[in-house]
Design an enzyme around this catalytic site. Structure first.
Site, mmCIF file in Angstrom:
data_model
loop_
_atom_site.group_PDB
_atom_site.id
_atom_site.type_symbol
_atom_site.label_atom_id
_atom_site.label_comp_id
_atom_site.label_asym_id
_atom_site.label_seq_id
_atom_site.Cartn_x
_atom_site.Cartn_y
_atom_site.Cartn_z
ATOM 1 N N LYS A 48 3.196 -9.228 16.978
ATOM 2 C CA LYS A 48 3.982 -10.344 16.428
ATOM 3 C C LYS A 48 3.574 -11.642 17.119
ATOM 4 C CE LYS A 48 6.330 -8.185 13.294
ATOM 5 N NZ LYS A 48 5.859 -8.340 11.907
ATOM 6 N N ARG A 57 17.787 3.453 26.521
ATOM 7 C CA ARG A 57 16.497 3.666 25.858
ATOM 8 C C ARG A 57 15.464 2.757 26.512
ATOM 9 N NH1 ARG A 57 16.100 2.592 19.405
ATOM 10 N NH2 ARG A 57 16.428 0.440 20.094
ATOM 11 N N ASN A 68 16.399 2.820 14.240
ATOM 12 C CA ASN A 68 17.340 1.695 14.323
ATOM 13 C C ASN A 68 18.780 2.159 14.173
ATOM 14 O OD1 ASN A 68 14.709 0.185 12.730
ATOM 15 N ND2 ASN A 68 15.451 -0.631 14.653
ATOM 16 N N SER A 96 9.508 -11.802 14.758
ATOM 17 C CA SER A 96 10.662 -11.068 15.289
ATOM 18 C C SER A 96 11.177 -11.704 16.569
ATOM 19 C CB SER A 96 10.219 -9.627 15.575
ATOM 20 O OG SER A 96 11.141 -8.969 16.406
ATOM 21 N N TYR A 142 3.550 -3.269 19.327
ATOM 22 C CA TYR A 142 4.170 -3.858 18.130
ATOM 23 C C TYR A 142 4.592 -5.304 18.410
ATOM 24 C CZ TYR A 142 8.092 -5.330 15.295
ATOM 25 O OH TYR A 142 8.934 -6.088 14.534
ATOM 26 N N ARG A 155 23.420 -7.526 20.298
ATOM 27 C CA ARG A 155 22.392 -7.942 19.343
ATOM 28 C C ARG A 155 23.010 -8.884 18.321
ATOM 29 N NH1 ARG A 155 19.918 -5.735 22.597
ATOM 30 N NH2 ARG A 155 18.282 -4.166 22.459
ATOM 31 N N ASN A 186 0.827 -1.217 0.000
ATOM 32 C CA ASN A 186 0.000 0.000 0.000
ATOM 33 C C ASN A 186 0.859 1.264 0.000
ATOM 34 O OD1 ASN A 186 0.941 0.194 2.596
ATOM 35 N ND2 ASN A 186 -1.054 0.303 3.592
HETATM 36 N N1 UFG Z 1 20.829 2.093 19.460
HETATM 37 C C1 UFG Z 1 21.589 3.168 19.835
HETATM 38 N N2 UFG Z 1 21.383 4.344 19.217
HETATM 39 C C2 UFG Z 1 20.446 4.507 18.235
HETATM 40 C C3 UFG Z 1 19.672 3.409 17.866
HETATM 41 C C4 UFG Z 1 19.884 2.205 18.502
HETATM 42 O O1 UFG Z 1 22.435 3.065 20.703
HETATM 43 O O2 UFG Z 1 20.292 5.626 17.729
HETATM 44 C C5 UFG Z 1 21.081 0.790 20.110
HETATM 45 C C6 UFG Z 1 19.875 0.275 20.852
HETATM 46 O O3 UFG Z 1 19.819 0.816 22.145
HETATM 47 C C7 UFG Z 1 20.125 -1.216 20.806
HETATM 48 C C8 UFG Z 1 20.860 -1.439 19.485
HETATM 49 O O4 UFG Z 1 21.365 -0.164 19.124
HETATM 50 O O5 UFG Z 1 20.969 -1.576 21.838
HETATM 51 C C9 UFG Z 1 19.960 -1.916 18.383
HETATM 52 O O6 UFG Z 1 18.847 -1.056 18.290
HETATM 53 P P1 UFG Z 1 17.836 -1.101 17.061
HETATM 54 O O7 UFG Z 1 16.789 -0.058 17.308
HETATM 55 O O8 UFG Z 1 18.571 -1.047 15.774
HETATM 56 O O9 UFG Z 1 17.240 -2.550 17.174
HETATM 57 P P2 UFG Z 1 16.426 -3.225 18.366
HETATM 58 O O10 UFG Z 1 17.213 -4.411 18.786
HETATM 59 O O11 UFG Z 1 15.998 -2.267 19.397
HETATM 60 O O12 UFG Z 1 15.104 -3.537 17.568
HETATM 61 C C10 UFG Z 1 14.852 -4.757 17.097
HETATM 62 C C11 UFG Z 1 13.936 -4.682 15.880
HETATM 63 C C12 UFG Z 1 12.541 -4.324 16.297
HETATM 64 C C13 UFG Z 1 12.105 -5.103 17.484
HETATM 65 C C14 UFG Z 1 13.046 -4.904 18.611
HETATM 66 C C15 UFG Z 1 12.614 -5.595 19.848
HETATM 67 O O13 UFG Z 1 14.400 -3.747 14.947
HETATM 68 O O14 UFG Z 1 11.674 -4.608 15.225
HETATM 69 O O15 UFG Z 1 14.298 -5.418 18.189
HETATM 70 O O16 UFG Z 1 13.519 -5.458 20.869
HETATM 71 F F1 UFG Z 1 10.890 -4.756 17.917
#
Ligand code: UFG
Length: 341
Positions: free
Chosen positions: A156, A298, A202, A127, A152, A234, A34
């Site tokens: 899932k 965060r 992200n 996820s 969110y 991660r 979409n």
């Molecule tokens: N981080 C930073 N600075 C940023 C962005 C992220 O330090 O500007 C850190 C976060 O704190 C985390 C790591 O980078 O430690 C990864 O963060 P992301 O946001 O890239 O990914 P997440 O692991 O938080 O997110 C993923 C998926 C989501 C899901 C989530 C659940 O992208 O779809 O895991 O925990 F919902």
């Protein structure tokens, strides 16, 4: 006859990479989207990479049940890969109804259309968020799902359950849920990649935008976690490797090789990488220095999560191949491509 795969949300970041790999593996693909969170460039990139001008593209909303039925009337569909969903954790906390309505309704409509058309194979894009803050690492598919910390994440879990229960009630429907860890990077051609709207949530898009000068400074959220360098761990999975996992899973479905009618696979590398390690690897492979600072944790972040990938390795015959360096080079090439267009 070639098998035909419907890719819902196929113009987005993961969908476009999966469409490329499906076409290169010899599948016919119908892309439907979409366009709520992407533009035409993803689909154009797919055409350019594959050299296929005639890929069917349907602009439609999967929340429109009649439109989904029409799509199934029009095309014989052997499997659906269902990506069409909202994915921003923070936004889902602010607007839960929007997330529940969109993410649940779109899958419900796919399930109903599959049933009314004599069955189908359905691959759901899940996820690692379903594992929450896991007590034991790495997580296997048997690790408990913990209560979701965002709407969110809850969608899932609910969608996995909707698929599982529908499969249990109807022998003509089979399902696979792929639980992604952290997808990053871009296609080696740099013609498709992630296209975040506004300020990226992200890590990797934030890094590449900082490196190119769109953002002044990366905030690293928390450096006092109980990890070796104090930053979160991660499992960063290359987007093309992730896309290849979809091809392996869909092939297992359409070739009738599933061991159960509903299966779950982790898709990751099995390797934990800290935020600081990722930043240093990005700097090193791309020969630049990134402006970053440490900021508060965060809310909602788990400390550490990474995958046990042995089930996917064994059953799908799939393994992550691209190195972190290759992936981070591709993410940077994509950002530079965006800057130049
Ligand atoms: N981080 C930073 N600075 C940023 C962005 C992220 O330090 O500007 C850190 C976060 O704190 C985390 C790591 O980078 O430690 C990864 O963060 P992301 O946001 O890239 O990914 P997440 O692991 O938080 O997110 C993923 C998926 C989501 C899901 C989530 C659940 O992208 O779809 O895991 O925990 F919902």
């Amino acid at each position: 006859m070639k098998k035909r795969i419907l890719v819902s949300g196929g113009a987005g970041y993961i969908g476009s990479h999966v469409t490329v790999e499906l076409l290169e593996a010899g599948y016919e693909v119908v892309v439907a989207d979409n366009m709520s969170n992407c533009d035409r460039s993803g689909f154009e990139g797919v055409r350019q990479i594959t050299g296929k001008e005639d890929i069917p593209f349907v602009e439609m909303d999967f929340c429109d049940a009649a439109a989904v039925e029409r799509l199934f009337d029009e095309y014989r569909i052997d499997a659906v890969i269902h990506f069409a969903a909202f994915k921003a954790v923070g936004e889902s906390v602010a607007e839960p109804i929007k997330y529940y309505r969109n993410n649940l309704t779109s899958l419900l409509n796919v399930l109903e259309a599959a049933r009314s058309h004599g069955g189908c194979n359905i691959l759901f894009s899940s996820s690692a968020t379903v594992y929450g803050e896991a007590a034991e690492l790495p997580v296997t598919e048997q690790s408990p799902r913990l209560p979701a910390t965002s709407p969110y994440g809850n969608t899932k879990q609910i969608c996995e359950d909707m698929l599982r229960d529908t499969v249990a009630s109807d022998r003509s429907i089979r399902g696979i849920a792929l639980r992604y860890f952290n997808p990053i990077g871009a296609h080696p051609s740099a013609l498709i990649g992630e296209l975040p709207r506004g300020v990226p949530n992200n890590l990797v898009p934030y890094i590449t935008q900082t490196a190119i000068g769109k953002r002044s400074c990366l905030s690293i959220f928390g450096n006092d976690y109980p990890t070796p360098d104090g930053t979160c761990l991660r499992d960063y999975i290359d987007i093309v490797d992730l896309a290849r996992a979809h091809v392996a899973a869909v092939t297992r479905m359409v070739e009738g090789r599933m061991k159960e009618d509903y299966e779950i696979f982790n898709v990751g590398t099995g390797r934990p990488v800290s935020v600081l390690e990722l930043v240093s690897a990005f700097e090193q492979v791309n020969g630049l220095k990134l402006n970053y600072r440490f900021a508060d944790r965060r809310p909602g972040d788990v400390v550490a999560i990474w995958a046990d990938t042995s089930l996917a390795n064994r059953e799908l015959g799939w393994t992550a191949r691209r190195t972190l360096a290759e992936t981070l080079a591709s993410a940077w090439a994509w950002e530079k491509h965006l800057a130049g267009r």
